[in-house]
Design an enzyme around this catalytic site. Structure first.
Site: not given
Length: 277
Positions: A107, A131, A252
């Site tokens: 992320s 992700n 996620h």
């Protein structure tokens, strides 16, 4: 290929012991061999990599680091951008006297790892972009910027991420509860600084992928609404040595909800000198 399996039940909520660099970056280190550095996402802490630490410390020198303002790491100034977080990571490499390493980011950590590959490519052996976001569409961009703006008045949102990041399947329950605890315990100011950089950073290094020549894995969950399959495919198509892996049925936090699959895909990545056929 040597693969070490792990499962979600092995993810422990207990804190891992940390060391701190002279400039205030907290990290956990285990194992010997080629260096693998793990960078978590906004609101998380280095323990979010627990299944990967357990697996890869058997074959590599694994270093999991707390992002600025998270876990035990000191904050960087308000208004910092993704570029500032990448510079922070470069200083971390300097302080750890690491000449070259494999970098895996999740992320926001993916944005940092991608920026590192673009900014100091000679120090990156391989890149794993888990992700991660890339050129959000206008609706997604507006939504994430609104969430970033709301932090200063409403505080850390612990409900919205859980709804976006996890399905209702039983195997995600443990990971969901750990994630809730990490979000509830994060430093609000550190979170706000990082999330604001994350919200506006999806295009910062978007034009750099053609110059990233190291082996690059782009991995996401098939159900991730924000870090989509299409984003991963677009980045990989622009990266000379890049390839895509999609974890079906997950969202996620795939490294926690599907650790066996993610560990196998990362083990493949760590053996590659060029993208697999």
């Amino acid at each position: 290929m040597h693969t070490v399996t792990s499962n979600t039940s092995e993810v422990c909520g207990a804190s891992l012991p940390r060391k701190t660099t002279a400039r205030g970056a907290a990290y956990f280190e285990a194992g010997d061999g080629e260096t693998l550095i793990l960078i978590h996402g906004v609101g998380m802490r280095l323990e979010a990599w627990a299944p990967q630490i357990a697996a890869f410390a058997k074959t590599h020198r694994v270093i999991a680091v707390d992002m600025p303002g998270h876990g035990g790491s000191e904050k960087i100034p308000a208004g910092s951008t993704v570029t500032d977080f990448v510079a922070w990571f470069g200083r971390f490499l300097d302080d750890m006297r690491i000449a070259r390493a494999n970098i895996a980011g999740h992320s926001m950590g993916a944005l940092i790892s991608g920026g590192a590959a673009a900014s100091f490519a000679d120090r990156i052996i391989r890149l794993a972009y888990l992700n991660g976001v890339y050129r959000r569409d206008p609706a997604a961009k507006a939504a994430v910027l609104a969430r970033a703006a709301a932090i200063r008045t409403s505080g850390v949102d612990t409900k919205g991420p859980l709804l976006r990041w996890f399905g209702d399947d039983p195997q995600s329950q443990r990971a969901r509860e750990l994630t809730r605890a990490w979000l509830e315990g994060v430093d609000p100011e550190g979170y706000a600084i990082a999330y604001t950089a994350f919200a506006s950073g999806d295009e910062t290094y978007a034009d750099c992928w053609p110059s990233v020549t190291c082996p690059a894995l782009f991995l996401t969950g098939s159900g991730d609404p924000n870090s989509t399959r299409e984003m991963a495919e677009q980045m990989a198509s622009r990266t000379p040595n890049g390839w895509v892996r999609i974890v079906d049925g997950h969202r996620h936090m795939v490294n926690l909800t599907a650790p066996e699959t993610v560990n196998a895909l990362m083990a493949e990545w760590l053996t590659c000198r060029e993208k697999p056929v």
